[in-house]
Design a protein around this motif. Structure first.
Motif, PDB file in Angstrom:
ATOM      1  N   LEU A 113      29.370  51.679  45.230  1.00 42.09           N
ATOM      2  CA  LEU A 113      30.382  52.666  45.599  1.00 42.09           C
ATOM      3  C   LEU A 113      31.606  52.652  44.667  1.00 42.09           C
ATOM      4  N   VAL A 114      31.732  51.557  43.921  1.00 37.47           N
ATOM      5  CA  VAL A 114      32.943  51.402  43.096  1.00 37.47           C
ATOM      6  C   VAL A 114      32.748  52.065  41.729  1.00 37.47           C
ATOM      7  N   PRO A 115      33.663  52.963  41.354  1.00 38.19           N
ATOM      8  CA  PRO A 115      33.562  53.553  40.020  1.00 38.19           C
ATOM      9  C   PRO A 115      34.080  52.568  38.974  1.00 38.19           C
ATOM     10  N   THR A 116      33.186  51.717  38.461  1.00 32.61           N
ATOM     11  CA  THR A 116      33.603  50.717  37.483  1.00 32.61           C
ATOM     12  C   THR A 116      32.581  50.616  36.359  1.00 32.61           C
ATOM     13  N   THR A 117      33.046  50.120  35.260  1.00 31.06           N
ATOM     14  CA  THR A 117      32.129  49.957  34.124  1.00 31.06           C
ATOM     15  C   THR A 117      31.333  48.654  34.256  1.00 31.06           C
ATOM     16  N   THR A 118      31.733  47.836  35.223  1.00 30.74           N
ATOM     17  CA  THR A 118      31.050  46.553  35.388  1.00 30.74           C
ATOM     18  C   THR A 118      29.628  46.778  35.892  1.00 30.74           C
ATOM     19  N   ASN A 119      28.700  46.205  35.183  1.00 29.60           N
ATOM     20  CA  ASN A 119      27.296  46.374  35.504  1.00 29.60           C
ATOM     21  C   ASN A 119      26.891  45.381  36.600  1.00 29.60           C
ATOM     22  N   LEU A 120      26.221  45.890  37.644  1.00 23.63           N
ATOM     23  CA  LEU A 120      25.770  45.015  38.733  1.00 23.63           C
ATOM     24  C   LEU A 120      24.856  43.914  38.191  1.00 23.63           C
ATOM     25  N   PHE A 121      24.042  44.286  37.204  1.00 23.96           N
ATOM     26  CA  PHE A 121      23.108  43.321  36.617  1.00 23.96           C
ATOM     27  C   PHE A 121      23.869  42.130  36.025  1.00 23.96           C
ATOM     28  N   HIS A 122      25.021  42.420  35.388  1.00 25.91           N
ATOM     29  CA  HIS A 122      25.798  41.335  34.772  1.00 25.91           C
ATOM     30  C   HIS A 122      26.470  40.452  35.816  1.00 25.91           C
ATOM     31  N   ILE A 123      26.824  41.046  36.959  1.00 21.39           N
ATOM     32  CA  ILE A 123      27.404  40.225  38.033  1.00 21.39           C
ATOM     33  C   ILE A 123      26.309  39.328  38.626  1.00 21.39           C
ATOM     34  N   LEU A 124      25.143  39.907  38.815  1.00 23.93           N
ATOM     35  CA  LEU A 124      24.056  39.147  39.444  1.00 23.93           C
ATOM     36  C   LEU A 124      23.483  38.086  38.501  1.00 23.93           C
ATOM     37  N   PHE A 125      23.384  38.406  37.211  1.00 21.46           N
ATOM     38  CA  PHE A 125      22.718  37.485  36.288  1.00 21.46           C
ATOM     39  C   PHE A 125      23.601  36.986  35.147  1.00 21.46           C
ATOM     40  N   GLY A 126      24.879  37.359  35.148  1.00 19.68           N
ATOM     41  CA  GLY A 126      25.819  36.838  34.166  1.00 19.68           C
ATOM     42  C   GLY A 126      25.706  37.486  32.794  1.00 19.68           C
ATOM     43  N   ASN A 127      26.804  37.403  32.035  1.00 26.22           N
ATOM     44  CA  ASN A 127      26.804  37.909  30.663  1.00 26.22           C
ATOM     45  C   ASN A 127      27.887  37.161  29.888  1.00 26.22           C
ATOM     46  N   VAL A 128      27.567  35.926  29.578  1.00 23.30           N
ATOM     47  CA  VAL A 128      28.576  35.055  28.993  1.00 23.30           C
ATOM     48  C   VAL A 128      29.011  35.527  27.597  1.00 23.30           C
ATOM     49  N   LEU A 129      28.167  36.304  26.953  1.00 23.29           N
ATOM     50  CA  LEU A 129      28.519  36.793  25.606  1.00 23.29           C
ATOM     51  C   LEU A 129      29.611  37.863  25.658  1.00 23.29           C
ATOM     52  N   ALA A 130      29.920  38.340  26.875  1.00 21.84           N
ATOM     53  CA  ALA A 130      30.960  39.374  27.005  1.00 21.84           C
ATOM     54  C   ALA A 130      32.282  38.807  27.525  1.00 21.84           C
ATOM     55  N   VAL A 131      32.393  37.483  27.568  1.00 22.42           N
ATOM     56  CA  VAL A 131      33.606  36.851  28.118  1.00 22.42           C
ATOM     57  C   VAL A 131      34.807  37.102  27.204  1.00 22.42           C
ATOM     58  N   GLN A 132      35.889  37.590  27.813  1.00 24.47           N
ATOM     59  CA  GLN A 132      37.123  37.848  27.058  1.00 24.47           C
ATOM     60  C   GLN A 132      38.006  36.588  27.057  1.00 24.47           C
ATOM     61  N   ASP A 133      39.005  36.590  26.175  1.00 23.32           N
ATOM     62  CA  ASP A 133      39.920  35.441  26.079  1.00 23.32           C
ATOM     63  C   ASP A 133      40.538  35.092  27.428  1.00 23.32           C
ATOM     64  N   GLN A 134      40.986  36.164  28.132  1.00 20.07           N
ATOM     65  CA  GLN A 134      41.670  35.957  29.417  1.00 20.07           C
ATOM     66  C   GLN A 134      40.752  35.237  30.424  1.00 20.07           C
ATOM     67  N   ASP A 135      39.481  35.656  30.460  1.00 22.98           N
ATOM     68  CA  ASP A 135      38.514  35.029  31.384  1.00 22.98           C
ATOM     69  C   ASP A 135      38.245  33.580  30.980  1.00 22.98           C
ATOM     70  N   MET A 136      38.204  33.343  29.682  1.00 22.96           N
ATOM     71  CA  MET A 136      37.954  31.977  29.206  1.00 22.96           C
ATOM     72  C   MET A 136      39.104  31.051  29.621  1.00 22.96           C
ATOM     73  N   TYR A 137      40.344  31.521  29.436  1.00 24.28           N
ATOM     74  CA  TYR A 137      41.500  30.691  29.825  1.00 24.28           C
ATOM     75  C   TYR A 137      41.529  30.460  31.338  1.00 24.28           C
ATOM     76  N   LEU A 138      41.146  31.500  32.080  1.00 24.98           N
ATOM     77  CA  LEU A 138      41.089  31.384  33.542  1.00 24.98           C
ATOM     78  C   LEU A 138      40.054  30.333  33.955  1.00 24.98           C
ATOM     79  N   THR A 139      38.909  30.374  33.274  1.00 17.05           N
ATOM     80  CA  THR A 139      37.836  29.402  33.569  1.00 17.05           C
ATOM     81  C   THR A 139      38.322  27.981  33.291  1.00 17.05           C
ATOM     82  N   ILE A 140      38.992  27.811  32.152  1.00 21.39           N
ATOM     83  CA  ILE A 140      39.491  26.469  31.805  1.00 21.39           C
ATOM     84  C   ILE A 140      40.545  26.022  32.824  1.00 21.39           C
TER      85      ILE A 140
END
Lengths: 286, 245
Positions: A113-140
């Motif tokens: 239902l959400v109009p987003t560019t985020t792919n459900l497949f990437h949420i379900l199965f991950g896409n580590v090659l698309a990680v942005q700097d901000q997400d990396m710092y958040l993870t750390i």
């Protein structure tokens, strides 16, 4: 393959982010995973990782960071499962099954239902090659918080994991440490979505810890070995996924499983000869 | 002797409304070993759990005038070894060191080196020095029970509660545990244990508490361990009480 990977690593920023993020996630998931399997909560880890999905969808709707919604839903799911398990005749595995499938289904509907560019497949199965700097710092950042919390409360987590009855008799708030661990687990599950996705997070949580469990006699050692294995598994999974151009998340899971199978065959705790020797020693010494 | 432990009107009812314990009251003097005896399902372990406020209950248990729940960290509790996770990655020395946790403050780390002398002394007391680094799953039932007693000893409790410490253990371990308990008693500790081997009652206990959902009798062993009381508890005529059953 090595030359290709390392030249890519020096050349592409996205691969550097992917390597750092996946290894950090592997290390922290391996660390907390030791508690998860020793407390018999492997299914709980699976349930929480699935239950965060509607939180991610609602975060998109509200325009806030997915971490916030996911963390809220993860904690709510763990609270519901514990509440049902402790206050009814329903066993906890049944409560887990009902809760996680319901939350996952709700998440899939809400994401659609959400109009987003985020792919459900990437949420379900991950896409580590698309990680942005901000997400990396958040993870750390989150990994450091989880790690420090485990160190600060280590003795309480050890006692409540090994002997909850004794802990209760001593007046230690066993339920508090249960929910603390569930909160940490939720945070790890949320950051792990990036590397292996919600469906496969449980593998990062329990496979390195289960492998370490086959070799060690102490919890501290188990956590260290499990963290190292988690980091190594993530590195090898990324290495294979990048070189073979296949899903990195799935590669991480498969590498973890291969290491476990090899360990299972050769672990001293598993071999019959080793067990028999220890039994004989014990009889002689007692 | 002045009574230091007072148990008053303990009631326990399960969720299905089944009454397990009804109005159990007794008092015990300090520096004694007391056995709780009764048939299977009489509520012996439940009584310990209720005294420690680990299950919903009515009534209270006070030690030296203070509720046991308020001084939980000063009470040693040894549960049945069958409830211990023998596959947990923890060594004998580490298990004993867990008894130090109640003395530590929040965020204070459990360092084996800081308490090494104390741990070594306890290991020697329970005759487990050579097993210090052995994982607990590699121990016999008797050895594991001694480790659990050691964990309780290092806590330095004034009141010690044990749930069937001799269940399924060898004679050597039983003798070692009784020696340790008698040493603790000589130090003024008050010991209360659930026990099922009636033959050992006259030699092990200063006092006994006989229960079967309610209190049958409580008092010094010589006066309380009578054929009449045992018949009331077990429903069978039990003879030769003082010399073994």
């Amino acid at each position: 393959m090595f030359a290709n990977f390392f030249s890519g690593l020096s050349e592409f920023h996205f691969l550097q982010n992917a390597l750092i993020t996946s290894v950090v996630i592997g290390v922290i998931a391996g660390t907390i995973g030791s508690f998860i399997i020793l407390r018999g909560m492997s299914l709980m880890g699976d349930a929480i990782s699935h239950a965060v999905l509607p939180g991610v969808a609602i975060s998109f709707m509200l325009g806030v960071h997915p971490l916030i919604g996911a963390a809220v839903f993860g904690v709510v799911a763990s609270f519901l499962i514990t509440l049902i398990g402790q206050n009814s005749v329903i066993k906890s595995d049944t409560a887990i099954g009902i809760t996680f499938s319901t939350f996952l289904a709700l998440g899939v509907i809400l994401i659609a239902l959400v109009p987003t560019t985020t792919n459900l497949f990437h949420i379900l199965f991950g896409n580590v090659l698309a990680v942005q700097d901000q997400d990396m710092y958040l993870t750390i950042g989150i990994s450091i918080v989880v790690f420090l919390t485990i160190i600060m409360f280590f003795k309480e987590l050890l006692l409540t994991s090994f002997d909850p009855t004794m802990a209760k008799a001593l007046g230690i708030r066993v339920n508090f440490y249960h929910y603390l661990l569930m909160t940490l687990l939720t945070l790890v599950a949320v950051v792990s979505m990036q590397s292996v996705g919600t469906i496969l997070i449980v593998s990062l949580l329990i496979t390195p810890a289960a492998t370490a469990y086959l070799f060690v006699n102490q919890l501290k050692t188990m956590m260290i070995v499990s963290a190292c294995l988690g980091g190594l598994t993530s590195f090898l999974g990324l290495f294979l996924g990048y070189n073979l151009n296949i899903a990195v998340g799935s590669c991480i899971v498969i590498v973890g499983a291969i290491i476990f199978v090899i360990s299972f065959i050769f672990s001293p705790k598993q071999t019959l000869i080793h067990r028999r020797r220890l039994t004989n020693e014990s009889k002689i010494n007692s | 002797m002045i009574n230091i432990l007072t148990v008053q009107g303990i009631n326990v009812t399960y969720q299905n409304q089944k009454r397990v314990l009804s109005d159990v009251s007794f008092s015990l003097p300090a520096g004694t070993i007391t056995g709780i005896i009764g048939p299977n399902g009489a509520g012996k372990s439940t009584l310990l759990n209720a005294m420690l406020s680990m299950i919903p209950h009515g009534g209270y248990a006070k030690f030296n005038g203070t509720s046991l729940a308020e001084i939980a960290k000063k009470i040693g509790y040894v549960q049945q070894t069958s409830q211990v996770d023998r596959h947990f990655p923890i060594t004998v020395a580490e298990t004993i060191s867990l008894g130090i946790v109640p003395r530590l403050k929040l965020f204070q780390r459990l360092g084996r080196n800081k308490h090494q002398e104390e741990i070594d002394w306890t290991l020697a007391q329970i005759e487990m020095t050579e097993f210090a680094n052995r994982q607990i799953g590699q121990l016999s039932g008797g050895q594991l029970q001694r480790v659990m007693i050691g964990r309780c000893m290092i806590q330095h409790p004034e009141l010690i509660l044990l749930d069937e410490p001799f269940a399924g253990i060898d004679a050597h371990s039983e003798a070692t545990i009784m020696r340790i308990l008698n040493d603790l008693k000589a130090d003024g500790k008050t010991i209360l244990m659930v026990h099922h081997d009636l033959a050992k009652v006259p030699t092990y206990f200063d006092n006994i508490i006989i229960i079967k959902e309610k209190l049958i009798a409580a008092g010094p062993t010589k006066e309380t361990f009578t054929a009449q009381n045992m018949n009331q508890a077990y429903g069978l005529p039990i003879v030769n009480m003082q010399g073994g059953v």
